[in-house]
Design an enzyme around this catalytic site. Sequence first.
Site, mmCIF file in Angstrom:
data_model
loop_
_atom_site.group_PDB
_atom_site.id
_atom_site.type_symbol
_atom_site.label_atom_id
_atom_site.label_comp_id
_atom_site.label_asym_id
_atom_site.label_seq_id
_atom_site.Cartn_x
_atom_site.Cartn_y
_atom_site.Cartn_z
ATOM 1 N N ARG A 173 0.854 -1.193 0.000
ATOM 2 C CA ARG A 173 0.000 0.000 0.000
ATOM 3 C C ARG A 173 0.888 1.241 0.000
ATOM 4 O O ARG A 173 1.257 1.761 1.052
ATOM 5 C CB ARG A 173 -0.920 -0.004 1.228
ATOM 6 C CG ARG A 173 -1.913 -1.147 1.231
ATOM 7 C CD ARG A 173 -2.756 -1.098 2.498
ATOM 8 N NE ARG A 173 -3.744 -2.165 2.536
ATOM 9 C CZ ARG A 173 -4.581 -2.365 3.550
ATOM 10 N NH1 ARG A 173 -4.527 -1.574 4.615
ATOM 11 N NH2 ARG A 173 -5.457 -3.352 3.510
ATOM 12 N N ASP A 178 2.186 5.043 -0.234
ATOM 13 C CA ASP A 178 1.638 6.291 0.290
ATOM 14 C C ASP A 178 1.391 7.306 -0.820
ATOM 15 O O ASP A 178 1.814 7.111 -1.971
ATOM 16 C CB ASP A 178 2.602 6.899 1.311
ATOM 17 C CG ASP A 178 2.669 6.127 2.617
ATOM 18 O OD1 ASP A 178 1.701 5.406 2.926
ATOM 19 O OD2 ASP A 178 3.688 6.242 3.326
ATOM 20 N N ARG A 238 11.762 5.495 3.533
ATOM 21 C CA ARG A 238 11.962 6.939 3.521
ATOM 22 C C ARG A 238 12.738 7.403 4.757
ATOM 23 O O ARG A 238 13.522 8.348 4.695
ATOM 24 C CB ARG A 238 10.616 7.659 3.419
ATOM 25 C CG ARG A 238 9.968 7.500 2.046
ATOM 26 C CD ARG A 238 8.520 7.963 2.059
ATOM 27 N NE ARG A 238 8.395 9.327 2.529
ATOM 28 C CZ ARG A 238 7.245 9.864 2.931
ATOM 29 N NH1 ARG A 238 6.130 9.134 2.925
ATOM 30 N NH2 ARG A 238 7.206 11.112 3.341
#
Length: 259
Positions: free
Chosen positions: A53, A55, A205
């Site tokens: 999923r 972002d 990230r």
Amino acid sequence: MPRFALKIEYDGRPFAGWQAQADQPSVQGAVEAALARLDGGFASGARIAAAGRTDAGVHATAQVAHADLARDWDPFRLAEALNFHLKPAPVAILAAARVPDDFHARFSATERRYLFRLQARRAPATHDRGLVWQVLNGLDTEAMRQAAAHLVGLHDFTTFRSSICQSASPVKTLDEIRIEEIAIPHGREYRFHLRARSFLHNQVRSIVGTLERVGAGSWEPGRVAQVLVARDRSRCGPVCPPHGLYLCGVGYALDPFEV
């Protein structure tokens, strides 16, 4: 109902992420709307499942999802029809494949691969705007590689985990971090390749944002080992923006798209 796997490429900029949302555009919503237009058995409200999923703003070159359809489509014709109905959204079905009923895009996956693109140059990005994270000054690639080595293997990644992560455990095995440095016009591009069975929310990230601090000279490489064992989110470096991140591969015991 026959089950199909879909390999999906998309530009994440117009979307609020992969997951369908009632009031915002999503990649999942775009693919489901296209399926509803071409397959009568895929009723309104039916769902597809994806390997990851992503972002808002995150891209994919090889996302994988599966869908149960009424028709036993020829896979090539299914991909062609979906691409027609997906226009003009920046989403493409690269391949479709008939898969066994027990295949699950998420739970059958044995690994996921991510790429993060970071460019260093003074002039603003033009062709790559929204597709890379840009910084002004060059980075020390060797220092970043030394720092990244501390993260490979089985670790508690609490430091690199979002506070809203829903994973049952922060313990993950990071199989690879590989960093490339590539010359671009009037600058350099740094490509971070990360591979693991699964990742925590914002893990990639958070890692890249921390490694950038090392490359910029703000952190010593050994500091990454220290913040990892601290298991303290507040010790993490900055979380880098989403638009340099790509889901670029999903592994399965048997690749459904192999000819």
